[in-house]
Design an enzyme around this catalytic site. Structure first.
Site, PDB file in Angstrom:
ATOM      1  N   ASP A  43      25.911 -38.025  79.193  1.00 54.14           N
ATOM      2  CA  ASP A  43      25.300 -39.364  79.180  1.00 54.14           C
ATOM      3  C   ASP A  43      25.484 -40.178  77.884  1.00 54.14           C
ATOM      4  OD1 ASP A  43      24.207 -37.738  81.116  1.00 54.14           O
ATOM      5  OD2 ASP A  43      22.135 -38.145  80.600  1.00 54.14           O
ATOM      6  N   GLN A  59      25.431 -37.501  74.784  1.00 51.61           N
ATOM      7  CA  GLN A  59      25.221 -36.069  74.972  1.00 51.61           C
ATOM      8  C   GLN A  59      26.546 -35.374  74.641  1.00 51.61           C
ATOM      9  OE1 GLN A  59      21.998 -34.494  76.679  1.00 51.61           O
ATOM     10  NE2 GLN A  59      21.727 -36.058  75.114  1.00 51.61           N
ATOM     11  N   SER A 103      18.752 -36.751  76.773  1.00 51.51           N
ATOM     12  CA  SER A 103      19.040 -38.184  76.709  1.00 51.51           C
ATOM     13  C   SER A 103      17.877 -39.041  76.241  1.00 51.51           C
ATOM     14  CB  SER A 103      19.513 -38.672  78.069  1.00 51.51           C
ATOM     15  OG  SER A 103      20.826 -38.231  78.261  1.00 51.51           O
ATOM     16  N   ARG A 170      11.794 -36.764  81.799  1.00 53.67           N
ATOM     17  CA  ARG A 170      12.701 -36.971  80.655  1.00 53.67           C
ATOM     18  C   ARG A 170      13.377 -38.340  80.627  1.00 53.67           C
ATOM     19  NH1 ARG A 170      15.161 -32.724  83.576  1.00 53.67           N
ATOM     20  NH2 ARG A 170      16.833 -33.429  84.944  1.00 53.67           N
ATOM     21  N   ASP A 171      14.193 -38.524  79.598  1.00 56.07           N
ATOM     22  CA  ASP A 171      15.091 -39.673  79.418  1.00 56.07           C
ATOM     23  C   ASP A 171      14.343 -40.982  79.142  1.00 56.07           C
ATOM     24  OD1 ASP A 171      16.951 -37.717  80.115  1.00 56.07           O
ATOM     25  OD2 ASP A 171      17.100 -38.385  82.196  1.00 56.07           O
ATOM     26  N   GLU A 225      16.634 -39.468  87.381  1.00 56.58           N
ATOM     27  CA  GLU A 225      16.974 -39.311  85.966  1.00 56.58           C
ATOM     28  C   GLU A 225      17.314 -40.667  85.352  1.00 56.58           C
ATOM     29  OE1 GLU A 225      18.716 -34.851  85.504  1.00 56.58           O
ATOM     30  OE2 GLU A 225      20.213 -36.326  86.036  1.00 56.58           O
TER      31      GLU A 225
HETATM   32  C1  FRU Z   1      21.720 -36.654  83.145  1.00 61.38           C
HETATM   33  C2  FRU Z   1      20.925 -35.583  82.400  1.00 61.38           C
HETATM   34  C3  FRU Z   1      19.637 -36.147  81.822  1.00 61.38           C
HETATM   35  C4  FRU Z   1      19.368 -35.210  80.679  1.00 61.38           C
HETATM   36  C5  FRU Z   1      20.756 -34.916  80.177  1.00 61.38           C
HETATM   37  C6  FRU Z   1      20.954 -33.528  79.613  1.00 61.38           C
HETATM   38  O1  FRU Z   1      23.081 -36.349  83.231  1.00 61.38           O
HETATM   39  O2  FRU Z   1      20.663 -34.487  83.254  1.00 61.38           O
HETATM   40  O3  FRU Z   1      18.580 -36.235  82.750  1.00 61.38           O
HETATM   41  O4  FRU Z   1      18.561 -35.772  79.705  1.00 61.38           O
HETATM   42  O5  FRU Z   1      21.635 -35.114  81.274  1.00 61.38           O
HETATM   43  O6  FRU Z   1      22.244 -33.393  79.085  1.00 61.38           O
END
Ligand code: FRU
Length: 484
Positions: A43, A59, A103, A170-171, A225
């Site tokens: 990401d 990432q 993320s 998350r995120d 996500e």
């Molecule tokens: C989306 C995800 C996010 C997470 C990240 C981990 O691709 O799964 O939800 O924060 O990648 O690498």
């Protein structure tokens, strides 16, 4: 406080240098897209323009092309086209992020950038890491320059999340509205529904739970996500990446999807009311977890991960054997026009144009060719006057773009490494705009009404682009030359 010892860093450097040897002669290295120096990228994170400089974090697993322990990689640019690789910005070196700096986003206030990310922790034991064993802490990082860290602290520890959810929350993405700061978080509820949680803050340091900002019925998947929210004159836009949608004819055909609702947020009830159906942002094989930001000139720009998880055994990326995997899409400028979210490649990329050719073509069940000595990195713009029955365009090694019976289809032969066909329904096709790199294609239809992104791995490229069918069109091509 660092939990990653010197042995970890020495090994990482050692593996990175081995991977760089594999990469050196790889003709599939992209020429004008952002990709990992070595290893794995997913990401886009923390996208921001600050003091004139664009920062793209992402990432990043520098020592493993198959993924693993994620850091935040960092690239900067002053023109959004040429990027410089920077030092790692964040690493999983604290108890609250020890299994991955997941993320997150960036928010500029006064002279500082406030980053928010998810610190992923997997506790030892007999866990499934969905219903037990995982912590996903929301972490706040303050920086005065985008490179160095003034403060890093957990602002929402995992145990403070509301009841009714699995461990997957998350995120964080942060924005400002009516003098308050808001954060959206993606979540998987215990009843297997995807939801977006809303938190508020008056200072960016203390956050309060406000409730569920948006949620889906069963058919909208079990996990949402990477939520993102922004306003435009015409509508508010809520973007997220749902997991668990059922494929229908020409929709949601990938393992996971990314898309949006247009609607209106109610700032009294703190709820997003969608006024459209859920639409995919990209109908190709390789697109997920996009993130937007507003740049200093007020443009809303989207970066997407030009990749996707869980695609095997259907398709794969042979670059793994060459020490790296995945990339970012080109940045796209977004706007809402007449009830549609339009996506256009950033204008800046026109600076790479070189060697222009064009041709007017009129086909009546026959074929015509356009010279394309360079098929590695080029831009093709096709303006269609009419399609009487069908049109197909063959490019790269064995990729075909076709339009027939109101359906546009992207198909690959062996160079797709398992990618076969993706289609989108489109009642009247006027333009096809292709941005091709050594191992990617991004296809914009009708001036950004639909986009299809894909990775493709040709071994021998043709020296012609072929047009067949019954249609009248005008085609323009440029080489894209990243050394300009
Ligand atoms: C989306 C995800 C996010 C997470 C990240 C981990 O691709 O799964 O939800 O924060 O990648 O690498």
């Amino acid at each position: 406080m660092s939990e990653l010892d010197q042995t970890y860093w020495n090994q990482l450097a050692q593996v990175q240098s081995e991977l760089s040897q594999k990469i050196i002669n790889d003709p599939w290295r992209l020429t004008y897209h952002q990709m990992p120096v070595t290893g794995w990228m997913n990401d886009p994170n923390g996208a921001v323009q600050f003091d004139g400089v664009y920062h793209l974090y992402h990432q990043y697993v520098p020592d493993n092309p198959d993924g693993g322990l994620v850091h935040w990689g960092h690239k900067t640019s002053t023109d959004m086209v040429h990027f410089k690789e920077e030092e790692l910005f964040l690493s999983p070196d604290k108890p609250y992020n020890k299994d991955g700096v997941y993320s997150g986003s960036a928010f500029v206030k006064d002279d500082e950038i406030h980053f928010f990310y998810t610190g992923n922790v997997k506790n030892p034991g007999d866990h499934d890491y969905t219903f037990s064993g995982r912590e996903q802490n929301t972490v706040h990082v303050v920086s005065k320059d985008g490179f160095t860290i003034e403060l890093e602290e957990v602002v929402i520890p995992h145990e403070d999340y509301p009841e009714g959810f699995t461990d997957h929350i998350r995120d964080p993405k942060v924005f400002e509205k009516n003098g308050m700061y808001y954060m959206v978080l993606g979540a998987r509820a215990l009843n297997h529904r995807g939801k977006i949680l809303l938190y508020s803050s008056s200072d960016l340091y203390k956050w309060e739970y406000e409730g569920v900002f948006a949620e889906g019925e069963k058919e909208m998947g079990y996990m949402w996500e990477c939520p993102d929210f922004f306003e435009t004159e015409e509508a508010d836009v809520l973007i997220f990446s749902p997991q668990g949608l059922k494929a229908t004819a020409h929709q949601y055909e990938n393992t996971h999807n990314a898309g949006y609702y247009l609607g209106k947020a109610d700032w009294k009830k703190l709820k997003f009311n969608s006024e459209s159906s859920f639409k995919e942002l990209d109908s190709g094989f390789d697109f997920y977890a996009p993130q937007t930001f507003e740049d200093e000139s007020g443009r809303r720009i989207l970066w997407g991960w030009m990749g996707l998880g869980d695609t095997t055994p259907e398709y794969s990326n042979p670059t793994v054997a060459r020490g790296w995997q995945h990339a970012m899409t080109l940045p796209r400028e977004l706007s809402v026009e007449n009830g549609k979210l339009m996506q256009r490649p950033l204008k800046e990329y026109e600076m790479l144009r070189d060697n222009h050719t064009d041709v007017q073509i009129s086909l009546n069940n026959e074929s015509a060719a356009m010279e394309a000595l360079n098929q590695k990195a080029f831009e093709l713009k096709v303006t269609i006057d009419s399609v009487d029955s069908n049109l197909s365009i063959s490019l790269k090694e064995d990729t075909v773009l076709s339009y027939d019976n109101k359906v546009f289809t992207l198909s690959h032969g062996p160079s797709g490494y398992g990618r076969s066909e993706r289609s989108v329904e489109i009642s009247d096709l006027h333009t096809i705009h292709v941005l091709a790199d050594t191992s990617s294609l991004e296809i914009f239809l009708n001036d950004g009404e639909h986009v299809l992104s894909t990775r493709v791995y040709p071994k021998v490229e043709k020296d012609r682009i072929h047009f067949t069918g019954s249609a009248t069109l005008f085609a323009e091509k440029w080489d894209l030359n990243p050394s300009i």
